[in-house]
Write a protein that holds these residues in place. Structure first.
Motif, mmCIF file in Angstrom:
data_model
loop_
_atom_site.group_PDB
_atom_site.id
_atom_site.type_symbol
_atom_site.label_atom_id
_atom_site.label_comp_id
_atom_site.label_asym_id
_atom_site.label_seq_id
_atom_site.Cartn_x
_atom_site.Cartn_y
_atom_site.Cartn_z
ATOM 1 N N LEU A 5 1.902 -0.384 4.904
ATOM 2 C CA LEU A 5 2.124 -1.826 3.917
ATOM 3 C C LEU A 5 1.525 -2.769 5.580
ATOM 4 N N ASP A 6 0.591 -3.724 4.729
ATOM 5 C CA ASP A 6 0.292 -4.528 5.760
ATOM 6 C C ASP A 6 0.569 -5.890 5.292
ATOM 7 N N THR A 7 2.271 -5.746 6.656
ATOM 8 C CA THR A 7 2.700 -7.128 6.539
ATOM 9 C C THR A 7 4.314 -6.988 7.513
ATOM 10 N N VAL A 25 3.904 1.348 8.055
ATOM 11 C CA VAL A 25 3.658 -0.656 8.387
ATOM 12 C C VAL A 25 2.895 -1.033 9.072
ATOM 13 N N THR A 26 2.067 -1.835 9.374
ATOM 14 C CA THR A 26 0.950 -1.950 9.761
ATOM 15 C C THR A 26 1.648 -3.654 10.487
ATOM 16 N N THR A 27 1.264 -4.280 11.281
ATOM 17 C CA THR A 27 1.627 -5.636 11.856
ATOM 18 C C THR A 27 0.420 -6.122 12.393
ATOM 19 N N ASN A 28 0.421 -7.464 12.827
ATOM 20 C CA ASN A 28 -0.841 -7.844 13.881
ATOM 21 C C ASN A 28 -0.003 -9.258 14.410
ATOM 22 N N PRO A 29 -0.787 -9.957 15.175
ATOM 23 C CA PRO A 29 -0.161 -11.014 15.478
ATOM 24 C C PRO A 29 -0.442 -12.101 14.517
ATOM 25 N N ILE A 82 1.241 1.985 19.499
ATOM 26 C CA ILE A 82 0.872 0.301 19.888
ATOM 27 C C ILE A 82 -0.879 0.587 19.489
ATOM 28 N N LYS A 83 -0.610 -0.534 19.156
ATOM 29 C CA LYS A 83 -2.044 -1.799 18.435
ATOM 30 C C LYS A 83 -2.794 -2.108 19.552
ATOM 31 N N VAL A 84 -4.151 -1.449 19.156
ATOM 32 C CA VAL A 84 -4.873 -2.388 20.833
ATOM 33 C C VAL A 84 -5.869 -2.715 20.181
ATOM 34 N N PRO A 128 -10.678 0.148 11.042
ATOM 35 C CA PRO A 128 -12.262 -0.780 10.119
ATOM 36 C C PRO A 128 -11.820 -1.766 9.161
ATOM 37 N N PHE A 129 -12.256 -2.494 9.453
ATOM 38 C CA PHE A 129 -12.041 -3.943 8.320
ATOM 39 C C PHE A 129 -12.278 -4.538 6.956
ATOM 40 N N ILE A 130 -12.053 -3.445 6.429
ATOM 41 C CA ILE A 130 -12.856 -4.225 4.964
ATOM 42 C C ILE A 130 -14.042 -5.083 4.888
ATOM 43 N N GLY A 131 -12.311 -5.586 4.039
ATOM 44 C CA GLY A 131 -12.332 -7.026 3.881
ATOM 45 C C GLY A 131 -12.936 -8.006 4.851
ATOM 46 N N ARG A 132 -12.701 -7.971 5.993
ATOM 47 C CA ARG A 132 -13.437 -8.774 6.887
ATOM 48 C C ARG A 132 -15.003 -8.951 7.169
ATOM 49 N N ILE A 133 -15.882 -7.504 6.697
ATOM 50 C CA ILE A 133 -17.007 -6.772 6.494
ATOM 51 C C ILE A 133 -17.806 -7.717 5.766
ATOM 52 N N ALA A 163 -7.880 2.449 6.774
ATOM 53 C CA ALA A 163 -9.214 0.965 6.065
ATOM 54 C C ALA A 163 -7.824 -0.326 6.484
ATOM 55 N N ALA A 164 -8.898 -1.294 7.198
ATOM 56 C CA ALA A 164 -7.195 -2.864 6.684
ATOM 57 C C ALA A 164 -8.412 -3.153 6.547
ATOM 58 N N SER A 165 -7.690 -4.302 5.657
ATOM 59 C CA SER A 165 -8.410 -5.798 5.634
ATOM 60 C C SER A 165 -8.562 -4.860 4.640
ATOM 61 N N ILE A 166 -7.690 -4.703 3.392
ATOM 62 C CA ILE A 166 -7.749 -4.442 2.025
ATOM 63 C C ILE A 166 -7.043 -5.920 1.363
ATOM 64 N N ARG A 167 -8.151 -5.820 0.442
ATOM 65 C CA ARG A 167 -7.835 -7.700 0.076
ATOM 66 C C ARG A 167 -7.985 -7.085 -1.909
ATOM 67 N N THR A 168 -8.328 -5.838 -2.467
ATOM 68 C CA THR A 168 -8.354 -5.794 -3.630
ATOM 69 C C THR A 168 -7.809 -4.493 -4.006
ATOM 70 N N ALA A 183 -4.526 4.188 4.280
ATOM 71 C CA ALA A 183 -4.805 2.531 3.455
ATOM 72 C C ALA A 183 -4.247 1.722 3.827
ATOM 73 N N THR A 184 -4.161 0.601 4.665
ATOM 74 C CA THR A 184 -3.356 -0.451 4.633
ATOM 75 C C THR A 184 -2.930 -1.226 3.919
ATOM 76 N N ILE A 185 -2.092 -1.660 3.761
ATOM 77 C CA ILE A 185 -2.229 -2.158 2.335
ATOM 78 C C ILE A 185 -1.073 -3.262 2.252
HETATM 79 O O1 G3P Z 1 -4.051 -4.872 9.446
HETATM 80 C C1 G3P Z 1 -4.364 -5.827 10.054
HETATM 81 C C2 G3P Z 1 -5.996 -6.134 8.531
HETATM 82 O O2 G3P Z 1 -5.561 -5.758 7.655
HETATM 83 C C3 G3P Z 1 -6.255 -8.164 8.569
HETATM 84 O O3 G3P Z 1 -6.755 -8.317 6.725
HETATM 85 O O4 G3P Z 1 -7.058 -10.003 5.743
HETATM 86 O O5 G3P Z 1 -6.483 -10.828 7.717
HETATM 87 O O6 G3P Z 1 -8.605 -9.306 7.193
HETATM 88 P P1 G3P Z 1 -7.373 -9.245 7.217
#
Ligand code: G3P
Length: 220
Positions: A5-7, A25-29, A82-84, A128-133, A163-168, A183-185
């Protein structure tokens, strides 16, 4: 395939854990900022909700700082990953941290060469950040497929593709087809995966017909 879960929202995590679909679970700042909570408190609560890996991101920009922060984050709970960031300093930190037995998720990956470097540095996961690509007009899924092909060419590379930055919901299906390991969703997308209008329509018809029988499965 694993689902993370990406939250950083504990309510979202708590609601989805009982489905058995959440492997980590994945988190980011940015997600921590969105939660409005103290990072250490929040992360430690998340770690108690799942036995799977919980990615917590360092914020230092230099390798030594990342290593120190990473080692500290690992004291929060045994399932911390640890995420870097994918920078030369991030790769140096990855090499040292994984060499000392710590799991590391290398984030902000936008090219196959970056993924190759992360694997050579010993990364546990590459993100890899799919959505941002896709946002730039390029094809995020092509990157997943390139990384899969490269990693498969060299079986000594043990890094998992996350697979990250999943939007759909399509991103999830395509990541699975391309062979991403994880996949982090976001929570809303995970719930949307179960939805299909024909399921709803079919269920409504079954329920109407069942009601017309006047029966109940459990003895009354
Ligand atoms: O885990 C980081 C990533 O999933 C960020 O997603 O939607 O901010 O590009 P997003």
């Amino acid at each position: 395939m694993e689902f993370f879960l990406d939250t950083a929202n504990v309510d979202e995590i708590r609601a989805l854990i009982p489905t058995g679909l959440v492997d980590g679970v994945t988190t980011n700042p940015s997600l921590i900022a969105k939660s409005g909570r103290d990072m250490v408190e929040n992360i430690s609560e998340i770690c108690a909700l799942t036995n799977g890996p919980v990615s917590a991101e360092v914020t230092a920009m230099d390798a030594q700082g990342m290593i120190k922060e990473g080692e500290f984050l690992r004291t929060i709970a045994p399932n911390i990953c640890i995420k870097v960031p994918l920078t030369m300093d991030g790769l140096r930190a990855t090499y040292e941290l994984t060499g000392n037995g710590h799991p590391v998720n290398v984030t902000l990956c936008f090219s196959a060469n970056q993924a190759l470097l992360a694997a050579k540095a010993g990364a546990t996961y590459i993100s890899p950040f799919i959505g941002r690509i896709d946002d730039t007009g390029a094809d995020g899924m092509e990157l997943i497929s390139e990384i899969r092909a490269i990693y498969d060419n060299f079986p000594e590379l043990n890094t998992k593709i996350l697979a990250a930055s999943i939007r759909t919901v399509l991103h999830v299906k395509d990541s699975a087809l391309m062979g991403a390991d994880v996949a982090t969703i976001p929570a809303n997308i995970l719930s949307a995966l179960a939805k299909h209008p024909l399921t709803d329509k079919g269920l409504a018809a079954f329920m109407a017909d069942w009601e017309s029988t006047g029966q109940s499965i459990l003895p009354q």
